[in-house]
Design a protein around this motif. Structure first.
Motif, PDB file in Angstrom:
ATOM      1  N   TYR A 115      -6.806 -50.277   4.740  1.00 31.51           N
ATOM      2  CA  TYR A 115      -7.105 -49.252   5.784  1.00 31.51           C
ATOM      3  C   TYR A 115      -8.610 -48.817   5.865  1.00 31.51           C
ATOM      4  N   ARG A 170      -4.053 -56.066   8.645  1.00 26.71           N
ATOM      5  CA  ARG A 170      -3.161 -56.965   7.937  1.00 26.71           C
ATOM      6  C   ARG A 170      -3.918 -57.897   7.083  1.00 26.71           C
ATOM      7  N   TYR A 184      -3.805 -45.479  13.597  1.00 25.83           N
ATOM      8  CA  TYR A 184      -3.234 -43.912  13.062  1.00 25.83           C
ATOM      9  C   TYR A 184      -4.217 -42.799  13.665  1.00 25.83           C
ATOM     10  N   ARG A 191      -2.120 -55.259   3.076  1.00 23.67           N
ATOM     11  CA  ARG A 191      -2.855 -54.278   3.986  1.00 23.67           C
ATOM     12  C   ARG A 191      -4.146 -53.673   3.468  1.00 23.67           C
ATOM     13  N   LEU A 200      -0.699 -42.026   3.337  1.00 27.72           N
ATOM     14  CA  LEU A 200      -2.218 -41.958   3.297  1.00 27.72           C
ATOM     15  C   LEU A 200      -2.831 -40.736   3.470  1.00 27.72           C
ATOM     16  N   TRP A 218      -7.047 -50.434  -0.105  1.00 26.62           N
ATOM     17  CA  TRP A 218      -5.925 -51.615  -0.343  1.00 26.62           C
ATOM     18  C   TRP A 218      -4.348 -50.979  -0.368  1.00 26.62           C
ATOM     19  N   SER A 219      -3.722 -51.683   0.100  1.00 31.49           N
ATOM     20  CA  SER A 219      -2.101 -51.208  -0.207  1.00 31.49           C
ATOM     21  C   SER A 219      -1.719 -51.683  -1.373  1.00 31.49           C
ATOM     22  N   GLY A 226      -4.243 -54.672  12.964  1.00 24.12           N
ATOM     23  CA  GLY A 226      -2.690 -53.838  12.428  1.00 24.12           C
ATOM     24  C   GLY A 226      -2.949 -52.640  13.242  1.00 24.12           C
ATOM     25  N   LEU A 249       3.059 -43.548   6.477  1.00 25.29           N
ATOM     26  CA  LEU A 249       2.919 -44.962   6.775  1.00 25.29           C
ATOM     27  C   LEU A 249       4.263 -45.616   7.198  1.00 25.29           C
ATOM     28  N   ARG A 257      -7.646 -46.985  10.665  1.00 22.40           N
ATOM     29  CA  ARG A 257      -7.213 -48.351  11.116  1.00 22.40           C
ATOM     30  C   ARG A 257      -6.579 -49.301  10.068  1.00 22.40           C
ATOM     31  N   GLU A 258      -5.442 -49.723  10.317  1.00 23.55           N
ATOM     32  CA  GLU A 258      -4.765 -50.649   9.358  1.00 23.55           C
ATOM     33  C   GLU A 258      -5.279 -51.943   9.844  1.00 23.55           C
TER      34      GLU A 258
END
Length: 875
Positions: free
Chosen positions: A144, A157, A169, A142, A206, A136-137, A166, A221, A154-155
């Motif tokens: 991940y 939202r 990356y 967010r 990250l 978690w952010s 989202g 990020l 993968r992100e």
């Protein structure tokens, strides 16, 4: 017809509860005439006349417990919800309102958001690829997730407690992957994938590890760009940033160490030695201690971060002498930092450890869980324990299972029917934990007292009652075949608990299998420990599937990355093999340690030469008859393999393999140097399905049956017969039809010391066969699974019968070939059959059914309980 229960008394007045599965009328009528008192109770003398053994165990659920097909029992505490196939990780949201779970089994991966106030699944987001990594952010807006073989993160939202797409990356793959050890292995057999993730405390950077790509990467990020990437010396599992953000830790799954890096530059900052298979990590509340779960040990390593050295090992096994096999694979620390939770995957429990005093940790007790726990952590408020059980709690029905021309729905096949669960367990007080600990001990079949002396050995048994005791059996032949259930082969035998309606390759196709079962002992309650060949060959040769095997095979079989590492491959990380090797190695490693001679014919063997183009479908007679020399795939078999005997290759008839084996066997007859243990791979019963130009399934299984009969005849007519035993099993049952369960399979125990014309319905397992071999050879058990398994005592007699056995000729053509219009021909030609288990099992079992029963025949859905159902539930 109803399920019949009965009781008998054994000597001394102790109860021995026995039960009989409901049989179909045809089977029950014949079996009734054979029924006599079981020899299987502890202390009983071996009978001198054939007798049918009553079932001592009724697999399934009873009195709040569930008996698994491996002989272990579960009785999980708490409140449970189904969460999906093989949950591997979970993370609580910063606000404490939601729990995010990633499921990464054979079924399509998913991220599941659980509402913690009402304890239900609020939403589920399906993904094409995911494995383990989850974060978690800090703001909770967010999440991940590892994107697995996409080599990306993968992100998603978070919007109104639901997930929305989202950014993605992409990460560098790094250098070329180490080549597979098997020259003929397809490229996808060794595919890199992203594993564990970590965020820095500020949530601006990250970190992610590529497992087989052996690489660590950092993503900025804010810019969305890769900020750095470095190569690693071995396969990684996950990463973790210290609470002060100054150190980045990476657990090397294949390296027995934790590496330390500068999070800003990824410059090396030291390393900490650990036990084998370090996976999950957590940092103490004061930031001074790193706890590391080491799955190939029974311990957690507590390391002082300042000195970069382990301060203590915390054993989470139930007893002090327990062999490796508890498989600690996840950690959770209480909010006050004084209690550590440890998921013991193969003990079906969570250990509760007091870590309040550094260097003086103490296990306070254990919590009973579901099958194969993969996660345990405290809620943010410290009042609840969340537990993930990777293989679930209860049998899963398959009302939408495979039918002709109708694809099975998700969750309806063996590979994805193990519905994992999330359990909510209140933090126990001392008295409750003591009760739960007593329950875990009662459920667990392993005892230190039985480590060298398993219970239940009858007097006079040729299978010793204790490791190191004398046995009249000196030579063991261990024959490994591929992928059949009991009902597929022996379901037509009225003497056993079979369903003739599910028998595809009955006595007209397999006369030798039937004669062996009838002349020696019919084992109609034998179960493989494995689901597929990936873990099948691990269990069959090592009595254990490591956390590497258990966590990679579902992804690999689903085509989402990973590598087939179960039979060697890649880099050898220890004296026993690659990253998938068990802590104590394989049965040949145990033989090597004891000075016992061993030889492998095709098992853990490969061709070192470049791949040779050959037809797919392989055409009869197209095999390389003079192939080789073949070499060992693992260190323990170096110099101990038959150089002319090929590995798995369905273009090579099994009778050609027996010819090659016979050449050496005849030489051993002359010089007296027969190895104590011979491992012989006869995998032709796997079949090539409907491949045009290939032998039909009926022909391949008949040919395999003939090969087995010839092998037994050769041994029984040799000078070695008087002191030999032959054990035959399938590495796995591969989703075939069986009216009891898809894990029930075909096994034989053949020896002058085997009971004759008998039916032994004791519940046995793959690990039980290995335990029997170990006892005969004087070897200690390789693993907890072997130490806890029931040896095949009931299959043997106190007095030998040395009459040679004669093989039966085929009753059907072994040269019959598939035509171009055979049912399933196009599908069979579209898959790679040069490697075991590359074919989709549901569709291809249906192809077998149509080939044997007719193009329009409808295959009944197989029993996919995940474990064995109670007898009353058998249709």
């Amino acid at each position: 017809m109803h399920w019949v229960k009965g009781e008998s008394k054994r000597a001394g007045g102790e109860d021995c509860r026995c039960s009989l599965f409901r049989m179909r009328p045809r089977a029950a009528a014949s079996a009734a005439a054979l029924f006599a008192l079981s020899l299987g109770c502890s202390g009983a003398e071996l009978p001198r006349t054939p007798a049918r053994a009553l079932r001592r165990d009724v697999p399934g659920r009873s009195a709040g417990e569930t008996l698994l097909p491996n002989g272990w029992r579960i009785a999980p505490v708490g409140r449970h919800i189904q969460i999906g196939d093989l949950p591997l990780a979970m993370a609580e949201s910063p606000d404490g309102l939601s729990l995010l779970v990633t499921t990464n089994g054979y079924a399509k991966p998913a991220l599941t958001l659980v509402d913690l106030s009402r304890r239900y699944v609020r939403s589920r987001t399906w993904l094409d690829n995911a494995w383990l990594g989850l974060a978690w952010s800090p703001a909770g807006d967010r999440v991940y997730s590892s994107a697995g073989k996409e080599n990306a993160v993968r992100e998603l939202r978070v919007q109104k407690r639901r997930l929305a797409p989202g950014a993605l990356y992409p990460l560098p793959v790094g250098g070329a992957l180490p080549p597979p050890v098997f020259a003929d292995a397809p490229v996808h057999e060794q595919t890199s994938f992203v594993g564990g993730l970590a965020l820095d405390p500020a949530g601006k950077r990250l970190y992610a590890v590529n497992v087989l790509g052996e690489r660590l990467s950092a993503v900025d990020l804010e810019s969305g760009k890769v900020a750095g990437s470095v190569a690693l010396p071995a396969e990684a599992y996950t990463c973790l940033v210290s609470t002060d953000g100054r150190i980045l830790f990476v657990s090397l799954w294949g390296g027995s160490k934790v590496l330390m890096f500068d999070p800003a530059t990824l410059a090396p900052a030291g390393e900490i030695a650990t036990g084998e298979h370090p996976n999950a990590m957590v940092i103490s509340k004061d930031g001074a201690t790193l706890f590391v779960a080491c799955a190939n040990t029974n311990s957690i390593w507590a390391a002082d971060i300042a000195t970069k050295s382990a301060r203590e090992q915390i054993s989470v096994a139930l007893e002090p002498k327990t062999p490796p096999g508890s498989t600690p694979n996840a950690l959770g620390l209480s909010p006050d930092g004084r209690t550590l939770l440890v998921s013991n995957a193969d003990n079906n429990s969570v250990a509760v450890v007091d870590v309040g005093t550094p260097g003086q940790s103490r296990v306070r007790g254990w919590i009973p869980t579901g099958w194969y726990p993969t996660g345990a952590q405290f809620s943010r408020d410290g009042k609840t324990i969340f537990i993930l059980s990777g293989k679930g709690l209860v049998p899963v029905a398959n009302p939408r299972g495979p039918q002709p021309a109708i694809p099975a729905a998700p969750g309806q096949t063996t590979r994805d029917a193990l519905e994992g669960t999330l359990s909510f367990v209140p933090v126990p007080d001392a008295a409750t934990l003591a009760r739960w600990t007593a329950k875990v001990r009662a459920l667990t079949p392993y005892r230190d007292a039985n480590l060298l002396a398993p219970p239940g050995a009858p007097k006079g048994s040729p299978v010793p009652a204790r490791v190191g005791a004398a046995s009249p059996i000196r030579h063991v032949f261990y024959v490994i075949r591929e992928n059949r259930t009991y009902d597929q082969i022996l379901g037509d035998m009225p003497e056993g608990n079979g369903d003739p309606d599910l028998c595809l390759f009955g006595e007209d196709v397999t006369p030798n299998a039937h004669a062996l079962a009838r002349d020696f002992v019919l084992l109609d309650n034998f179960y493989v420990n494995a689901e597929v060949s990936y873990d099948g060959h691990a269990f069959t040769t090592g009595a254990y599937a490591t956390d590497v095997v258990e966590k990679i095979w579902p992804m690999n079989y689903a085509g989402r990355g990973g590598g087939y590492l179960s039979e060697g491959g890649g880099a050898n990380r220890n004296p026993y093999g690659n990253v998938a090797a068990p802590a104590a190695g394989y049965v040949w490693d145990a033989c090597n340690r004891a000075g016992i001679s061993v030889r492998s014919y095709g098992e853990f063997v490969h061709d070192p030469k470049p791949a040779v183009a050959r037809s797919n479908p392989p055409v009869a007679g197209s095999f390389r008859a003079s192939g080789g020399p073949f070499i060992a795939s693992v260190p323990g078999l170096e110099g101990r393999v038959a150089p002319d005997y090929p590995p798995f290759d369905l273009s090579i008839p099994d009778n050609h393999r027996v010819d090659l084996w016979l050449e050496e066997f005849r030489r051993f007859e002359k010089d007296g140097n027969l190895p104590r243990l011979s491992i012989v791979r006869l995998g032709g019963d796997h079949t090539n399905y409907a491949l045009a130009g290939s032998p039909t399934p009926r022909a391949m299984i008949a040919e395999n049956d003939l090969a087995l009969g010839r092998l037994v005849e050769a041994i029984s007519s040799s000078v070695y017969w008087k002191d030999s035993a032959i054990f035959v099993l399938e590495d796995d049952a591969q989703n075939g039809p069986d009216h009891v369960d898809c894990h029930r399979s075909v096994a034989f125990a053949i020896s002058p010391w085997t009971r004759r014309a008998a039916v032994d319905s004791t519940m046995y397992t793959t690990c039980g066969v290995l335990r029997t071999i170990e006892l005969i050879l004087g070897l200690p058990p390789l693993s907890q699974c072997a130490a806890a398994a029931r040896p095949l005592y009931g299959a043997f007699s106190a007095l030998p019968v040395t009459t040679p056995w004669t093989h039966r000729p085929p009753r059907t053509s072994i040269d019959e070939q598939n035509g171009k219009d055979a049912p399933g021909g196009a599908e069979s030609g579209a898959v790679n059959l040069t490697q075991a288990d590359q074919a989709p099992d549901v569709a291809f079992k249906e192809i077998l059914w149509k080939i044997m029963r007719g193009r329009d025949a409808k295959m009944p859905p197989p029993v996919h309980a995940g474990w064995v159902r109670p007898a009353s539930a058998v249709p």
